[in-house]
Design a protein around this motif. Structure first.
Motif, PDB file in Angstrom:
ATOM      1  N   LEU A   1      52.722  42.366  32.009  1.00  0.00           N
ATOM      2  CA  LEU A   1      53.504  41.107  31.320  1.00  0.00           C
ATOM      3  C   LEU A   1      53.926  40.005  32.246  1.00  0.00           C
ATOM      4  CD1 LEU A   1      55.085  42.646  28.114  1.00  0.00           C
ATOM      5  CD2 LEU A   1      52.989  41.304  28.155  1.00  0.00           C
ATOM      6  N   GLN A   2      54.079  40.378  33.352  1.00  0.00           N
ATOM      7  CA  GLN A   2      54.684  39.466  34.573  1.00  0.00           C
ATOM      8  C   GLN A   2      53.581  39.157  35.642  1.00  0.00           C
ATOM      9  OE1 GLN A   2      57.784  37.945  34.329  1.00  0.00           O
ATOM     10  NE2 GLN A   2      57.916  39.491  32.633  1.00  0.00           N
ATOM     11  N   HIS A   3      52.411  39.498  35.179  1.00  0.00           N
ATOM     12  CA  HIS A   3      51.135  39.408  36.208  1.00  0.00           C
ATOM     13  C   HIS A   3      50.902  37.776  35.883  1.00  0.00           C
ATOM     14  CE1 HIS A   3      47.157  39.306  37.754  1.00  0.00           C
ATOM     15  NE2 HIS A   3      47.548  40.311  38.670  1.00  0.00           N
ATOM     16  N   PRO A   4      50.480  37.024  36.817  1.00  0.00           N
ATOM     17  CA  PRO A   4      50.253  35.709  36.766  1.00  0.00           C
ATOM     18  C   PRO A   4      49.200  35.570  35.635  1.00  0.00           C
ATOM     19  CG  PRO A   4      50.001  36.176  38.924  1.00  0.00           C
ATOM     20  CD  PRO A   4      50.571  37.340  38.350  1.00  0.00           C
ATOM     21  N   PHE A   5      48.069  36.445  35.204  1.00  0.00           N
ATOM     22  CA  PHE A   5      47.029  36.615  34.296  1.00  0.00           C
ATOM     23  C   PHE A   5      47.626  36.554  32.792  1.00  0.00           C
ATOM     24  CE2 PHE A   5      43.851  39.034  31.439  1.00  0.00           C
ATOM     25  CZ  PHE A   5      43.106  37.859  31.431  1.00  0.00           C
ATOM     26  N   LEU A   6      48.894  37.245  32.562  1.00  0.00           N
ATOM     27  CA  LEU A   6      49.557  37.266  31.287  1.00  0.00           C
ATOM     28  C   LEU A   6      50.898  36.602  31.304  1.00  0.00           C
ATOM     29  CD1 LEU A   6      49.056  41.199  30.283  1.00  0.00           C
ATOM     30  CD2 LEU A   6      47.640  39.190  30.022  1.00  0.00           C
TER      31      LEU A   6
ATOM     32  N   GLY B   1      22.614  34.730  47.112  1.00  0.00           N
ATOM     33  CA  GLY B   1      23.793  35.059  46.541  1.00  0.00           C
ATOM     34  C   GLY B   1      23.977  34.943  45.108  1.00  0.00           C
ATOM     35  N   PRO B   2      25.241  34.940  44.562  1.00  0.00           N
ATOM     36  CA  PRO B   2      25.393  34.610  43.271  1.00  0.00           C
ATOM     37  C   PRO B   2      24.958  33.261  42.848  1.00  0.00           C
ATOM     38  CG  PRO B   2      27.443  35.011  44.148  1.00  0.00           C
ATOM     39  CD  PRO B   2      26.371  35.240  45.109  1.00  0.00           C
ATOM     40  N   GLU B   3      24.449  33.003  41.585  1.00  0.00           N
ATOM     41  CA  GLU B   3      24.037  31.578  41.223  1.00  0.00           C
ATOM     42  C   GLU B   3      25.031  30.836  40.689  1.00  0.00           C
ATOM     43  OE1 GLU B   3      19.329  31.328  40.351  1.00  0.00           O
ATOM     44  OE2 GLU B   3      20.322  32.091  38.658  1.00  0.00           O
ATOM     45  N   ILE B   4      25.716  31.647  39.623  1.00  0.00           N
ATOM     46  CA  ILE B   4      27.089  31.059  38.824  1.00  0.00           C
ATOM     47  C   ILE B   4      28.045  31.955  39.423  1.00  0.00           C
ATOM     48  CG2 ILE B   4      27.946  30.212  36.910  1.00  0.00           C
ATOM     49  CD1 ILE B   4      25.118  30.747  35.489  1.00  0.00           C
ATOM     50  N   PRO B   5      28.799  31.705  40.400  1.00  0.00           N
ATOM     51  CA  PRO B   5      30.138  32.249  41.022  1.00  0.00           C
ATOM     52  C   PRO B   5      31.111  32.362  39.806  1.00  0.00           C
ATOM     53  CG  PRO B   5      30.050  30.223  42.006  1.00  0.00           C
ATOM     54  CD  PRO B   5      28.770  30.192  41.280  1.00  0.00           C
ATOM     55  N   LEU B   6      32.002  33.613  39.932  1.00  0.00           N
ATOM     56  CA  LEU B   6      33.074  33.472  39.109  1.00  0.00           C
ATOM     57  C   LEU B   6      34.157  32.312  38.984  1.00  0.00           C
ATOM     58  CD1 LEU B   6      34.617  37.201  39.108  1.00  0.00           C
ATOM     59  CD2 LEU B   6      32.975  36.037  37.669  1.00  0.00           C
ATOM     60  N   THR B   7      34.581  31.727  38.206  1.00  0.00           N
ATOM     61  CA  THR B   7      35.462  30.669  38.074  1.00  0.00           C
ATOM     62  C   THR B   7      36.819  31.036  38.569  1.00  0.00           C
ATOM     63  OG1 THR B   7      36.494  30.858  35.864  1.00  0.00           O
ATOM     64  CG2 THR B   7      34.393  29.465  36.083  1.00  0.00           C
ATOM     65  N   GLU B   8      37.678  30.075  39.020  1.00  0.00           N
ATOM     66  CA  GLU B   8      39.112  30.675  39.348  1.00  0.00           C
ATOM     67  C   GLU B   8      39.980  31.459  38.406  1.00  0.00           C
ATOM     68  OE1 GLU B   8      40.524  30.481  42.384  1.00  0.00           O
ATOM     69  OE2 GLU B   8      38.460  29.754  42.874  1.00  0.00           O
ATOM     70  N   GLU B   9      39.675  31.129  37.138  1.00  0.00           N
ATOM     71  CA  GLU B   9      40.499  31.884  36.036  1.00  0.00           C
ATOM     72  C   GLU B   9      39.876  33.234  35.667  1.00  0.00           C
ATOM     73  OE1 GLU B   9      40.692  29.435  32.568  1.00  0.00           O
ATOM     74  OE2 GLU B   9      38.624  29.734  32.203  1.00  0.00           O
ATOM     75  N   GLU B  10      38.508  33.331  35.801  1.00  0.00           N
ATOM     76  CA  GLU B  10      38.005  34.568  35.847  1.00  0.00           C
ATOM     77  C   GLU B  10      38.412  35.432  37.033  1.00  0.00           C
ATOM     78  OE1 GLU B  10      33.512  34.334  33.747  1.00  0.00           O
ATOM     79  OE2 GLU B  10      33.946  32.996  35.383  1.00  0.00           O
ATOM     80  N   LYS B  11      38.457  34.969  38.289  1.00  0.00           N
ATOM     81  CA  LYS B  11      38.885  35.618  39.324  1.00  0.00           C
ATOM     82  C   LYS B  11      40.396  36.363  39.170  1.00  0.00           C
ATOM     83  CE  LYS B  11      36.051  33.715  42.900  1.00  0.00           C
ATOM     84  NZ  LYS B  11      35.988  32.473  43.977  1.00  0.00           N
ATOM     85  N   LEU B  12      41.251  35.328  38.512  1.00  0.00           N
ATOM     86  CA  LEU B  12      42.594  35.852  37.945  1.00  0.00           C
ATOM     87  C   LEU B  12      42.559  37.028  37.188  1.00  0.00           C
ATOM     88  CD1 LEU B  12      45.645  35.440  38.044  1.00  0.00           C
ATOM     89  CD2 LEU B  12      45.273  33.724  36.356  1.00  0.00           C
ATOM     90  N   ALA B  13      41.501  36.930  36.140  1.00  0.00           N
ATOM     91  CA  ALA B  13      41.322  38.153  35.415  1.00  0.00           C
ATOM     92  C   ALA B  13      40.829  39.252  36.129  1.00  0.00           C
ATOM     93  CB  ALA B  13      40.195  37.764  34.269  1.00  0.00           C
ATOM     94  N   VAL B  14      39.881  39.207  36.871  1.00  0.00           N
ATOM     95  CA  VAL B  14      39.479  40.331  37.817  1.00  0.00           C
ATOM     96  C   VAL B  14      40.562  40.895  38.781  1.00  0.00           C
ATOM     97  CG1 VAL B  14      38.097  41.032  39.757  1.00  0.00           C
ATOM     98  CG2 VAL B  14      37.171  39.841  37.753  1.00  0.00           C
TER      99      VAL B  14
END
Ligand code: ADP
Ligand code: MG
Length: 403
Positions: free
Chosen positions: A393-398, A359-372
């Motif tokens: 603008l109300q999404h947790p990412f922004l 599987g993935p060697e370096i999985p996405l971080t929590e913040e990257e998952k939020l961006a995705v």
């Protein structure tokens, strides 16, 4: 400065009567598809610290060059002791004379309508000399996207997209579609963490001049129509008809390759502000995958293949049906289910071992998952379900924490 650029600037000054009285051309900063842009100093600008309201009034009288005194060199204060600001730099956009007058007027009118909108480049004034029209905009220092996108952290992306979506929310609130959202039209300065949206050359008011598209019908209406249609009952016929008697579809497809939303590719005639959200999503995918350009198609069919490779046949078919079209492919690399955006990003950044075991060697971080998760909302194939700029603008990412 390149001698050919100097020659070009001389030619521009010579062809444009009296322009030297007001502007000192400094450099050529952009050569787009529809214009050449120069950096210049505004010589008639009374650069005092508290004259913004005067400027505002001047801006309101667009197309009328303000009658102001020439700036005197070396004068630090005016008669009232107000301190001088730095010289004002402007961007002079020389719109190619081959553009139609209606198109030029459209750009200037929309810019004028957007005056005062946050993160949108305001129009100072505009001039015409015979067939040549120039728009004068404040100059915004910015860095070429290719020089910073690879180094952006997730918090950097949040700041960038907060700025871009603030501009989009303001533009969309006025019922205007930008139509050409891409890095070169969003002037961003990483150091200042600020960006402005420019280039309304392709922008338009929502739903002008369009025949209704099927995608605006309700889901109940759609079910009824699809159930009663012969095509749906028999399934799509294989192959392309030899004598295709169906009327051809026409829709506005203006925009830039690789940034076009699926509904634009499917020639939806009632395109909405959501097409800009898709394009903004393409920018985010570019940054997350560290690949520019991410989509690299030569035409609309190739663009559909690229999108279908990620989203899969099943979702592409559903998307086509929304616009009364069919999606068929025999390309073996396009699977039924497609791939998750997370997978695409891991592959693009070489963070999983070429799909090998483990599987993935370096999985996405929590913040990257939020961006995705945010990106997935921008890439909803159904424009009606796709996130709006206001919602974004109300999404947790922004969303700014604590607000
Ligand atoms: P086009 O329609 O030809 O693409 P744009 O309005 O996008 O014209 O301008 C082309 C380029 O000129 C931009 O990508 C940017 O680099 C530069 N430019 C445009 N407006 C400004 C501005 N206000 N400040 C600084 N640079 C600008
Ligand atoms: Mg442009």
């Amino acid at each position: 400065i390149d001698s050919s650029v100097l020659q070009d600037m001389d030619k521009f000054e010579a062809s444009f009567k009296d322009i030297k009285d007001r502007f000192r051309l400094i450099n050529r900063i952009g050569e787009g598809t529809f214009s050449t842009v120069y950096k210049a100093e505004d010589l008639l600008y009374e650069a005092y610290e508290n004259d913004w309201d005067i400027e505002e009034k001047e801006n309101a009288k667009w197309m009328t060059p303000p009658l102001k005194k020439r700036r005197t060199e070396g004068q630090e204060q005016d008669d009232y002791g107000r301190r001088r600001r730095r010289p004002r730099y402007v961007a002079i956009k020389k719109i190619y004379v081959t553009s139609s007058p209606a198109r030029i007027l459209n750009e200037l009118e929309l810019l004028n309508a957007l005056k005062g909108c946050d993160s949108v480049c305001p129009l100072i004034t505009a001039f015409r000399n015979t067939d040549q029209v120039v728009a004068v905009l404040p100059y915004f220092r910015h860095t070429d996207f290719r020089n910073y996108f690879r180094d952006m952290t997730v918090p950097d992306m949040q700041i960038y997209f907060r700025s871009l979506f603030t501009a989009l929310a303001a533009v969309h609130a006025k019922g205007i579609l930008h139509r050409d959202i891409k890095p070169t039209n969003f002037l961003y300065e990483p150091e200042k963490q600020r960006g402005v949206l420019v280039d309304f050359g392709l922008a338009e008011k929502e739903f002008t001049d369009s025949k209704p598209c099927l995608c605006t019908e309700s889901s109940a209406e759609r079910r009824r129509r699809v159930q009663s249609s012969i095509a749906a009952a028999m399934g799509p016929s294989s192959g392309y008809p030899r004598n295709d008697s169906r009327p051809s579809r026409r829709a506005n497809r203006a925009g830039t390759r690789g940034f076009r939303a699926p509904e634009v590719l499917f020639k939806c005639t009632e395109q909405t502000t959501k097409i800009d959200i898709w394009s903004a999503g393409v920018i985010l995918l570019t940054i997350l995958s560290r690949r520019f350009p991410f989509f690299n198609s030569a035409d609309d069919v190739e663009a559909m293949i690229e999108i279908a490779t990620i989203f899969g046949v099943r979702r592409m078919k559903a998307c086509a049906y929304l616009h009364g079209a069919c999606f068929e492919t025999s390309i073996p690399t396009i699977g039924q289910a497609g791939f998750s955006l997370e997978k695409i990003i891991l592959w693009s950044t070489c963070r999983n071992d070429g799909g090998k075991a483990g599987g993935p060697e370096i999985p996405l971080t929590e913040e990257e998952k939020l961006a995705v998760s945010f990106l997935e909302r921008c890439f909803d194939l159904d424009p009606r379900r796709r996130i709006s700029a206001e919602e974004a603008l109300q999404h947790p990412f922004l969303k700014v924490k604590g607000e």
